[in-house]
Design a protein around this motif. Structure first.
Motif, PDB file in Angstrom:
ATOM      1  N   ILE A 209      38.790  42.005  39.725  1.00  0.00           N
ATOM      2  CA  ILE A 209      37.900  41.613  38.627  1.00  0.00           C
ATOM      3  C   ILE A 209      36.499  41.425  39.184  1.00  0.00           C
ATOM      4  O   ILE A 209      36.308  40.875  40.266  1.00  0.00           O
ATOM      5  CB  ILE A 209      38.370  40.294  37.978  1.00  0.00           C
ATOM      6  CG1 ILE A 209      39.752  40.465  37.347  1.00  0.00           C
ATOM      7  CG2 ILE A 209      37.368  39.798  36.942  1.00  0.00           C
ATOM      8  CD1 ILE A 209      39.786  41.259  36.097  1.00  0.00           C
ATOM      9  N   ASP A 210      35.492  41.867  38.440  1.00  0.00           N
ATOM     10  CA  ASP A 210      34.095  41.573  38.777  1.00  0.00           C
ATOM     11  C   ASP A 210      33.650  40.410  37.897  1.00  0.00           C
ATOM     12  O   ASP A 210      33.471  40.561  36.691  1.00  0.00           O
ATOM     13  CB  ASP A 210      33.220  42.797  38.537  1.00  0.00           C
ATOM     14  CG  ASP A 210      33.533  43.929  39.504  1.00  0.00           C
ATOM     15  OD1 ASP A 210      33.894  43.616  40.652  1.00  0.00           O
ATOM     16  OD2 ASP A 210      33.437  45.103  39.106  1.00  0.00           O
ATOM     17  N   MET A 211      33.477  39.236  38.509  1.00  0.00           N
ATOM     18  CA  MET A 211      33.191  38.012  37.747  1.00  0.00           C
ATOM     19  C   MET A 211      31.691  37.724  37.725  1.00  0.00           C
ATOM     20  O   MET A 211      31.040  37.687  38.778  1.00  0.00           O
ATOM     21  CB  MET A 211      33.944  36.826  38.354  1.00  0.00           C
ATOM     22  CG  MET A 211      33.667  35.506  37.651  1.00  0.00           C
ATOM     23  SD  MET A 211      34.824  34.207  38.136  1.00  0.00           S
ATOM     24  CE  MET A 211      36.282  34.717  37.218  1.00  0.00           C
ATOM     25  N   LYS A 236      53.289  39.182  29.030  1.00  0.00           N
ATOM     26  CA  LYS A 236      52.250  38.197  29.342  1.00  0.00           C
ATOM     27  C   LYS A 236      52.704  37.436  30.579  1.00  0.00           C
ATOM     28  O   LYS A 236      53.747  36.796  30.577  1.00  0.00           O
ATOM     29  CB  LYS A 236      52.030  37.263  28.159  1.00  0.00           C
ATOM     30  CG  LYS A 236      51.612  38.000  26.886  1.00  0.00           C
ATOM     31  CD  LYS A 236      51.305  37.051  25.758  1.00  0.00           C
ATOM     32  CE  LYS A 236      51.040  37.798  24.461  1.00  0.00           C
ATOM     33  NZ  LYS A 236      49.920  38.737  24.574  1.00  0.00           N
ATOM     34  N   LEU A 237      51.898  37.523  31.640  1.00  0.00           N
ATOM     35  CA  LEU A 237      52.291  36.949  32.922  1.00  0.00           C
ATOM     36  C   LEU A 237      51.253  35.964  33.433  1.00  0.00           C
ATOM     37  O   LEU A 237      50.122  35.909  32.942  1.00  0.00           O
ATOM     38  CB  LEU A 237      52.487  38.064  33.949  1.00  0.00           C
ATOM     39  CG  LEU A 237      53.571  39.105  33.638  1.00  0.00           C
ATOM     40  CD1 LEU A 237      53.541  40.214  34.667  1.00  0.00           C
ATOM     41  CD2 LEU A 237      54.939  38.453  33.589  1.00  0.00           C
ATOM     42  N   GLN A 238      51.672  35.219  34.429  1.00  0.00           N
ATOM     43  CA  GLN A 238      50.750  34.298  35.098  1.00  0.00           C
ATOM     44  C   GLN A 238      50.479  34.822  36.500  1.00  0.00           C
ATOM     45  O   GLN A 238      51.393  35.223  37.218  1.00  0.00           O
ATOM     46  CB  GLN A 238      51.354  32.902  35.172  1.00  0.00           C
ATOM     47  CG  GLN A 238      50.367  31.855  35.697  1.00  0.00           C
ATOM     48  CD  GLN A 238      50.976  30.462  35.741  1.00  0.00           C
ATOM     49  OE1 GLN A 238      51.801  30.158  36.594  1.00  0.00           O
ATOM     50  NE2 GLN A 238      50.570  29.616  34.808  1.00  0.00           N
ATOM     51  N   GLY A 239      49.218  34.846  36.872  1.00  0.00           N
ATOM     52  CA  GLY A 239      48.827  35.270  38.201  1.00  0.00           C
ATOM     53  C   GLY A 239      48.096  34.161  38.933  1.00  0.00           C
ATOM     54  O   GLY A 239      47.911  33.059  38.410  1.00  0.00           O
ATOM     55  N   GLU A 240      47.681  34.480  40.140  1.00  0.00           N
ATOM     56  CA  GLU A 240      46.991  33.491  40.973  1.00  0.00           C
ATOM     57  C   GLU A 240      45.823  34.150  41.690  1.00  0.00           C
ATOM     58  O   GLU A 240      45.951  35.260  42.220  1.00  0.00           O
ATOM     59  CB  GLU A 240      47.967  32.899  41.986  1.00  0.00           C
ATOM     60  CG  GLU A 240      47.349  31.865  42.921  1.00  0.00           C
ATOM     61  CD  GLU A 240      48.358  31.313  43.904  1.00  0.00           C
ATOM     62  OE1 GLU A 240      47.956  30.982  45.033  1.00  0.00           O
ATOM     63  OE2 GLU A 240      49.546  31.208  43.538  1.00  0.00           O
ATOM     64  N   ILE A 241      44.696  33.467  41.683  1.00  0.00           N
ATOM     65  CA  ILE A 241      43.529  33.977  42.417  1.00  0.00           C
ATOM     66  C   ILE A 241      43.807  33.847  43.913  1.00  0.00           C
ATOM     67  O   ILE A 241      44.110  32.769  44.414  1.00  0.00           O
ATOM     68  CB  ILE A 241      42.260  33.202  42.038  1.00  0.00           C
ATOM     69  CG1 ILE A 241      41.916  33.416  40.559  1.00  0.00           C
ATOM     70  CG2 ILE A 241      41.077  33.644  42.902  1.00  0.00           C
ATOM     71  CD1 ILE A 241      40.694  32.658  40.090  1.00  0.00           C
ATOM     72  N   THR A 242      43.713  34.971  44.613  1.00  0.00           N
ATOM     73  CA  THR A 242      43.991  34.970  46.053  1.00  0.00           C
ATOM     74  C   THR A 242      42.747  35.243  46.893  1.00  0.00           C
ATOM     75  O   THR A 242      42.764  35.013  48.097  1.00  0.00           O
ATOM     76  CB  THR A 242      45.053  36.035  46.386  1.00  0.00           C
ATOM     77  OG1 THR A 242      44.594  37.314  45.931  1.00  0.00           O
ATOM     78  CG2 THR A 242      46.373  35.711  45.710  1.00  0.00           C
ATOM     79  N   THR A 254      27.678  40.433  40.049  1.00  0.00           N
ATOM     80  CA  THR A 254      29.057  39.993  39.865  1.00  0.00           C
ATOM     81  C   THR A 254      29.737  39.848  41.218  1.00  0.00           C
ATOM     82  O   THR A 254      29.350  40.507  42.187  1.00  0.00           O
ATOM     83  CB  THR A 254      29.859  40.984  38.995  1.00  0.00           C
ATOM     84  OG1 THR A 254      29.828  42.270  39.615  1.00  0.00           O
ATOM     85  CG2 THR A 254      29.274  41.069  37.594  1.00  0.00           C
ATOM     86  N   PHE A 255      30.756  38.977  41.249  1.00  0.00           N
ATOM     87  CA  PHE A 255      31.488  38.703  42.484  1.00  0.00           C
ATOM     88  C   PHE A 255      32.903  39.276  42.394  1.00  0.00           C
ATOM     89  O   PHE A 255      33.590  39.060  41.387  1.00  0.00           O
ATOM     90  CB  PHE A 255      31.571  37.198  42.730  1.00  0.00           C
ATOM     91  CG  PHE A 255      30.255  36.553  43.067  1.00  0.00           C
ATOM     92  CD1 PHE A 255      29.915  36.297  44.385  1.00  0.00           C
ATOM     93  CD2 PHE A 255      29.366  36.211  42.067  1.00  0.00           C
ATOM     94  CE1 PHE A 255      28.701  35.701  44.698  1.00  0.00           C
ATOM     95  CE2 PHE A 255      28.157  35.611  42.367  1.00  0.00           C
ATOM     96  CZ  PHE A 255      27.815  35.366  43.687  1.00  0.00           C
ATOM     97  N   PRO A 256      33.364  39.985  43.402  1.00  0.00           N
ATOM     98  CA  PRO A 256      34.742  40.499  43.391  1.00  0.00           C
ATOM     99  C   PRO A 256      35.759  39.358  43.495  1.00  0.00           C
ATOM    100  O   PRO A 256      35.674  38.508  44.387  1.00  0.00           O
ATOM    101  CB  PRO A 256      34.807  41.392  44.625  1.00  0.00           C
ATOM    102  CG  PRO A 256      33.373  41.694  44.969  1.00  0.00           C
ATOM    103  CD  PRO A 256      32.607  40.477  44.560  1.00  0.00           C
ATOM    104  N   VAL A 257      36.700  39.355  42.559  1.00  0.00           N
ATOM    105  CA  VAL A 257      37.777  38.369  42.539  1.00  0.00           C
ATOM    106  C   VAL A 257      39.100  39.134  42.471  1.00  0.00           C
ATOM    107  O   VAL A 257      39.231  40.086  41.705  1.00  0.00           O
ATOM    108  CB  VAL A 257      37.651  37.426  41.326  1.00  0.00           C
ATOM    109  CG1 VAL A 257      38.834  36.469  41.259  1.00  0.00           C
ATOM    110  CG2 VAL A 257      36.349  36.644  41.396  1.00  0.00           C
ATOM    111  N   LYS A 258      40.069  38.698  43.254  1.00  0.00           N
ATOM    112  CA  LYS A 258      41.376  39.361  43.266  1.00  0.00           C
ATOM    113  C   LYS A 258      42.459  38.387  42.821  1.00  0.00           C
ATOM    114  O   LYS A 258      42.472  37.223  43.235  1.00  0.00           O
ATOM    115  CB  LYS A 258      41.696  39.928  44.643  1.00  0.00           C
ATOM    116  CG  LYS A 258      40.760  41.062  45.048  1.00  0.00           C
ATOM    117  CD  LYS A 258      41.212  41.743  46.315  1.00  0.00           C
ATOM    118  CE  LYS A 258      40.236  42.828  46.745  1.00  0.00           C
ATOM    119  NZ  LYS A 258      40.126  43.908  45.757  1.00  0.00           N
ATOM    120  N   ILE A 259      43.356  38.891  41.962  1.00  0.00           N
ATOM    121  CA  ILE A 259      44.475  38.114  41.429  1.00  0.00           C
ATOM    122  C   ILE A 259      45.767  38.827  41.781  1.00  0.00           C
ATOM    123  O   ILE A 259      45.874  40.041  41.610  1.00  0.00           O
ATOM    124  CB  ILE A 259      44.367  37.954  39.889  1.00  0.00           C
ATOM    125  CG1 ILE A 259      43.083  37.194  39.526  1.00  0.00           C
ATOM    126  CG2 ILE A 259      45.579  37.256  39.319  1.00  0.00           C
ATOM    127  CD1 ILE A 259      41.936  38.074  39.153  1.00  0.00           C
TER     128      ILE A 259
END
Length: 366
Positions: A209-211, A236-242, A254-259
């Motif tokens: 994701i680009d936040m 519909k799932l739950q993820g976690e920011i890693t 924007t900042f790169p964010v990975k889930i």
């Protein structure tokens, strides 16, 4: 006499009708329906912000060859799942085996000559000590022995190289995954370092994701987020920011964010569009009910409120979803009992039998 009989018959019909009519009314009244209820809750939550990203595999590798060779077989076909250690491709090794056998024969010859040179050196040392052999002869014997020793070491290295090439003629998977692309075919020559196949492991789906910078200070690694997919509308799932990369793109800011999301069943595919909801918006106080409380009919949503032992339908609009609950908008009061199971076949004002009576005493309203 006839008028009297007619009067009696009429009386009997009227009495019978008067008796049957209440029975018909009783039979038409629906019986109490067994239901499970919950309470309308009020919570102050942050409004989620949804950003769009793409699914990527946790591992992606273009498997290359460590040696050059002719492809003899290619078990790693496109689309196939490969376990760690399985053979992806195999090269023809006939020419290497011939070189290996030749090197082993040269080694045996060199070792025999080395033993002879070693014996000659010992003999010349004895003769030189007696003054029979010259110093030059002794030095020549020492040189011969050293040269043959070096030759043996050289041949050993060649043998190790040929054995290594034979070992690496079988290209194995460094991890389990799916082959997504073939870069060679049976009968094709592959150069050293040349690509063979592309392998991906998507047991853990990674979403990039680009936040925007206005939200980046409100998230951190370990934060739980909600994810859904355009191609899988019911999932519909739950993820976690890693991962949070602390370097913004200079143009988009924007900042790169990975889930990461667990995907052992392989439902999620690489390249799918994912929509991730981050709880980073302004806080607001809303009313929530379990998602199972919502009944949809004719493009309208409503819930059943239990009032004085009967179910009454109440039209509502839905808003934000949070885990197994959803926001409702309408004339609903906090603490009201809402039917969450058994509401599919309820009729307006139908009596109900609450199966979880403890809800009135034990369910805490937030």
């Amino acid at each position: 006499m006839e008028p009297f009989r007619a009067s009696i018959f009429s009386f009997i019909l009227i009495a019978a009708f008067s008796f049957i009519q209440p029975l018909q009314s009783f039979a038409q009244a629906p019986p109490p329906a067994p239901v499970v209820v919950d309470k309308v809750q009020e919570e102050t939550l942050q409004k989620p912000v949804t950003l769009v990203g793409a699914v990527e595999p946790d591992k992606r590798s273009i498997i290359a060859s460590e040696i050059e060779g002719l492809v003899e077989s290619l078990p790693g076909e496109e689309g196939r799942f490969i376990n760690k250690g399985d053979v992806i491709a195999k090269f023809n090794t006939r020419s290497i085996e011939i070189d290996l056998n030749e090197a082993k024969a040269s080694k045996r010859e060199a070792q025999a000559r080395y033993q002879l040179a070693k014996q000659n050196l010992t003999r010349f040392q004895e003769l030189e000590s007696k003054g029979v052999a010259s110093v030059q002869q002794l030095q020549d014997a020492e040189t011969e022995k050293s040269a043959l020793g070096a030759r043996i070491s050289q041949i050993k290295a060649q043998i190790e190289g040929f054995e290594y090439d034979i070992e690496k003629s079988k290209i194995v998977a460094p991890f389990g995954g799916h082959v997504t692309q073939e870069y060679t075919e049976v009968g094709q020559w592959v150069v050293k370092g040349g690509p063979v196949v592309e392998l991906i492991d998507i047991e853990i789906a990674e979403i990039s994701i680009d936040m925007p910078e206005r939200y980046i200070s409100k998230v951190n690694t370990g934060l739980k987020v909600h994810v859904n997919f355009d191609a899988l509308p019911d999932l519909k799932l739950q993820g976690e920011i890693t991962s949070l990369v602390p370097q913004a793109d200079r143009e988009s800011r924007t900042f790169p964010v990975k889930i990461n999301i667990d995907n052992k069943d392989g439902t999620i595919k690489s390249g799918m569009v994912a929509r991730v909801s981050f709880p980073v918006g302004e806080p607001s106080t809303i009313k929530l009910v379990p998602k199972d409380a919502i009944v949809s009919q004719n493009n309208a949503n409503f819930i059943y409120i239990v009032n004085e032992g009967a179910a009454q339908p109440l039209p509502v609009s839905t808003g934000m979803a949070f885990e197994d609950k959803i926001q409702i908008i309408g004339p609903v009061e906090t603490g009201q009992l809402v039917v969450v199971k058994g509401n599919e076949r309820l009729m307006p004002n139908q009596p109900v039998k609450i199966l979880n009576q403890e809800i009135n005493q034990n369910k805490k309203v937030n």
